[in-house]
Design a protein around this motif. Structure first.
Motif, PDB file in Angstrom:
ATOM      1  N   GLU A 193       0.824  -1.212   0.000  1.00 46.37           N
ATOM      2  CA  GLU A 193       0.000   0.000   0.000  1.00 46.37           C
ATOM      3  C   GLU A 193       0.853   1.256   0.000  1.00 46.37           C
ATOM      4  OE1 GLU A 193      -0.576  -2.699   1.646  1.00 46.37           O
ATOM      5  OE2 GLU A 193      -2.721  -3.092   1.935  1.00 46.37           O
ATOM      6  N   VAL A 194       1.960   1.217   0.763  1.00 46.29           N
ATOM      7  CA  VAL A 194       2.830   2.397   0.837  1.00 46.29           C
ATOM      8  C   VAL A 194       3.589   2.582  -0.474  1.00 46.29           C
ATOM      9  CG1 VAL A 194       4.772   3.459   2.058  1.00 46.29           C
ATOM     10  CG2 VAL A 194       3.034   2.198   3.349  1.00 46.29           C
ATOM     11  N   VAL A 195       4.095   1.497  -1.033  1.00 45.80           N
ATOM     12  CA  VAL A 195       4.777   1.570  -2.335  1.00 45.80           C
ATOM     13  C   VAL A 195       3.832   2.135  -3.390  1.00 45.80           C
ATOM     14  CG1 VAL A 195       5.748   0.194  -4.215  1.00 45.80           C
ATOM     15  CG2 VAL A 195       6.446  -0.251  -1.854  1.00 45.80           C
ATOM     16  N   GLN A 196       2.597   1.660  -3.393  1.00 46.56           N
ATOM     17  CA  GLN A 196       1.617   2.139  -4.367  1.00 46.56           C
ATOM     18  C   GLN A 196       1.347   3.627  -4.188  1.00 46.56           C
ATOM     19  OE1 GLN A 196      -2.302   0.351  -4.014  1.00 46.56           O
ATOM     20  NE2 GLN A 196      -2.714   0.642  -6.197  1.00 46.56           N
ATOM     21  N   ALA A 197       1.235   4.077  -2.940  1.00 43.43           N
ATOM     22  CA  ALA A 197       0.968   5.491  -2.668  1.00 43.43           C
ATOM     23  C   ALA A 197       2.136   6.361  -3.133  1.00 43.43           C
ATOM     24  CB  ALA A 197       0.708   5.701  -1.179  1.00 43.43           C
ATOM     25  N   VAL A 198       3.358   5.920  -2.877  1.00 49.18           N
ATOM     26  CA  VAL A 198       4.541   6.685  -3.285  1.00 49.18           C
ATOM     27  C   VAL A 198       4.640   6.732  -4.804  1.00 49.18           C
ATOM     28  CG1 VAL A 198       7.072   6.697  -3.300  1.00 49.18           C
ATOM     29  CG2 VAL A 198       5.837   6.300  -1.165  1.00 49.18           C
ATOM     30  N   ASP A 199       4.411   5.588  -5.453  1.00 45.65           N
ATOM     31  CA  ASP A 199       4.489   5.559  -6.912  1.00 45.65           C
ATOM     32  C   ASP A 199       3.397   6.428  -7.535  1.00 45.65           C
ATOM     33  OD1 ASP A 199       5.996   4.313  -9.154  1.00 45.65           O
ATOM     34  OD2 ASP A 199       4.027   3.542  -9.697  1.00 45.65           O
ATOM     35  N   HIS A 200       2.210   6.406  -6.954  1.00 44.70           N
ATOM     36  CA  HIS A 200       1.127   7.257  -7.452  1.00 44.70           C
ATOM     37  C   HIS A 200       1.493   8.730  -7.297  1.00 44.70           C
ATOM     38  CE1 HIS A 200      -2.935   8.546  -8.439  1.00 44.70           C
ATOM     39  NE2 HIS A 200      -2.931   9.293  -7.351  1.00 44.70           N
ATOM     40  N   TRP A 201       2.114   9.073  -6.160  1.00 45.20           N
ATOM     41  CA  TRP A 201       2.537  10.462  -5.928  1.00 45.20           C
ATOM     42  C   TRP A 201       3.532  10.892  -6.999  1.00 45.20           C
ATOM     43  CZ3 TRP A 201       6.863  13.410  -4.969  1.00 45.20           C
ATOM     44  CH2 TRP A 201       6.677  14.649  -4.349  1.00 45.20           C
ATOM     45  N   LEU A 202       4.464   9.998  -7.334  1.00 46.05           N
ATOM     46  CA  LEU A 202       5.451  10.318  -8.362  1.00 46.05           C
ATOM     47  C   LEU A 202       4.774  10.511  -9.716  1.00 46.05           C
ATOM     48  CD1 LEU A 202       8.301   7.797  -7.423  1.00 46.05           C
ATOM     49  CD2 LEU A 202       8.354  10.279  -7.125  1.00 46.05           C
ATOM     50  N   GLN A 203       3.836   9.616 -10.058  1.00 39.55           N
ATOM     51  CA  GLN A 203       3.158   9.707 -11.352  1.00 39.55           C
ATOM     52  C   GLN A 203       2.298  10.964 -11.470  1.00 39.55           C
ATOM     53  OE1 GLN A 203       1.409   5.964 -12.984  1.00 39.55           O
ATOM     54  NE2 GLN A 203       2.166   5.022 -11.105  1.00 39.55           N
ATOM     55  N   GLY A 209       8.705  11.084 -18.307  1.00 40.55           N
ATOM     56  CA  GLY A 209       8.894   9.644 -18.181  1.00 40.55           C
ATOM     57  C   GLY A 209      10.299   9.271 -17.769  1.00 40.55           C
ATOM     58  N   VAL A 210      11.296   9.959 -18.339  1.00 40.29           N
ATOM     59  CA  VAL A 210      12.693   9.688 -17.982  1.00 40.29           C
ATOM     60  C   VAL A 210      12.949  10.045 -16.525  1.00 40.29           C
ATOM     61  CG1 VAL A 210      15.090  10.337 -18.423  1.00 40.29           C
ATOM     62  CG2 VAL A 210      13.513   9.992 -20.339  1.00 40.29           C
ATOM     63  N   GLU A 211      12.421  11.183 -16.098  1.00 40.75           N
ATOM     64  CA  GLU A 211      12.607  11.612 -14.714  1.00 40.75           C
ATOM     65  C   GLU A 211      11.865  10.682 -13.759  1.00 40.75           C
ATOM     66  OE1 GLU A 211      14.180  14.343 -11.792  1.00 40.75           O
ATOM     67  OE2 GLU A 211      14.677  13.749 -13.840  1.00 40.75           O
ATOM     68  N   LEU A 212      10.698  10.217 -14.166  1.00 38.69           N
ATOM     69  CA  LEU A 212       9.942   9.273 -13.343  1.00 38.69           C
ATOM     70  C   LEU A 212      10.739   7.986 -13.149  1.00 38.69           C
ATOM     71  CD1 LEU A 212       7.346   8.355 -11.897  1.00 38.69           C
ATOM     72  CD2 LEU A 212       6.437   7.693 -14.136  1.00 38.69           C
ATOM     73  N   ASP A 213      11.341   7.484 -14.220  1.00 40.69           N
ATOM     74  CA  ASP A 213      12.164   6.281 -14.107  1.00 40.69           C
ATOM     75  C   ASP A 213      13.367   6.529 -13.198  1.00 40.69           C
ATOM     76  OD1 ASP A 213      10.522   4.805 -15.723  1.00 40.69           O
ATOM     77  OD2 ASP A 213      11.721   5.089 -17.546  1.00 40.69           O
ATOM     78  N   TRP A 215      13.515   8.590 -10.639  1.00 38.54           N
ATOM     79  CA  TRP A 215      13.048   8.590  -9.251  1.00 38.54           C
ATOM     80  C   TRP A 215      12.734   7.170  -8.787  1.00 38.54           C
ATOM     81  CZ3 TRP A 215      12.916  11.759  -5.184  1.00 38.54           C
ATOM     82  CH2 TRP A 215      13.203  13.100  -5.405  1.00 38.54           C
ATOM     83  N   ARG A 216      12.102   6.371  -9.649  1.00 34.72           N
ATOM     84  CA  ARG A 216      11.801   4.990  -9.269  1.00 34.72           C
ATOM     85  C   ARG A 216      13.078   4.208  -9.010  1.00 34.72           C
ATOM     86  NH1 ARG A 216       7.032   3.959 -13.763  1.00 34.72           N
ATOM     87  NH2 ARG A 216       5.236   4.427 -12.405  1.00 34.72           N
ATOM     88  N   ASP A 217      14.086   4.442  -9.840  1.00 35.90           N
ATOM     89  CA  ASP A 217      15.367   3.779  -9.650  1.00 35.90           C
ATOM     90  C   ASP A 217      16.022   4.235  -8.346  1.00 35.90           C
ATOM     91  OD1 ASP A 217      17.615   2.107 -10.681  1.00 35.90           O
ATOM     92  OD2 ASP A 217      18.663   4.022 -10.662  1.00 35.90           O
TER      93      ASP A 217
END
Length: 224
Positions: A193-203, A209-213, A215-217
């Motif tokens: 749930e926390v991973v999903q919330a953080v990823d949603h915040w980033l999106q 797209g490059v910057e999103l990748d 941050w995910r990395d």
């Protein structure tokens, strides 16, 4: 030491509270600088060494936020117990962000985490000791949550952890990212749930797209 801090409450309020007006703030800031220069022991007497959980009432929240910034210049940190209570008292998420930021950017904490590569996942328990790390460990542990007076039910735990995660994202320095990466990899029941919330915040932050990748990395969220 804390007695002097309490006696200085009105002075600090006039120095930091915008409600008094810029002229009053500036005048008291100048006077404070003069006092520090004329009395070399004053900075030590105002330091955070003896602050305890029961001392958050000595100053207003606005004054404490200033104090945390100032005491960093003395390379001092209040006790974890004091910071726990101050964080709880700062019920507004923005105030909590400022409390966390004041600690995460503190020279002592920055130095403590300086040898850890930002993209290396380190278990939370193995990270250097710090109040933010211990706060997170307490928030995700039902046994320790009682000591922080938080809602230990799943929804309460998740909301608290998500708030801390968003704060660490906004702070964004190496200690914050190392701790957040450790949190996002931590094997507790509501990690997903926390991973999903953080990823949603980033999106939803409208980064490319490059910057999103990137941050995910940075946070260990990209699949190998």
């Amino acid at each position: 030491m804390k007695g002097l801090l309490g006696l200085s409450a009105d002075f600090i309020d006039r120095m930091t509270n915008a409600a008094h007006g810029e002229g009053v703030n500036e005048a008291y800031c100048c006077r404070f600088a003069e006092l520090l220069q004329s009395d070399e022991s004053l900075a030590y007497q105002l330091s955070a060494g003896d602050l305890s959980e029961s001392d958050t009432g000595l100053l207003s929240m606005q004054s404490w936020l200033w104090y945390l910034r100032w005491v960093a210049t003395q390379e001092k940190l209040p006790s974890d117990g004091f910071l726990n209570v101050l964080y709880e008292d700062a019920s507004d998420s923005l105030l909590r962000l400022v409390v966390l930021d004041s600690v995460m950017t503190h020279p002592v904490i920055v130095q403590r985490y300086s040898d850890i590569p930002e993209r290396q996942t380190v278990h939370l328990e193995e990270l250097p000791p710090s109040w933010p790390r211990d706060l997170i460990l307490a928030l995700i542990s039902p046994e320790l949550a009682d000591s922080l007076a938080i809602d230990a039910r799943p929804a309460g735990q998740i909301a608290e952890i998500v708030e801390v995660s968003f704060s660490l994202l906004q702070i964004g320095n190496t200690p914050a990212m190392v701790i957040l990466r450790g949190l996002l990899a931590y094997p507790w029941p509501y990690r997903g749930e926390v991973v999903q919330a953080v990823d949603h915040w980033l999106q939803s932050s409208e980064i490319s797209g490059v910057e999103l990748d990137r941050w995910r990395d940075r946070l260990g969220l990209r699949a190998d």
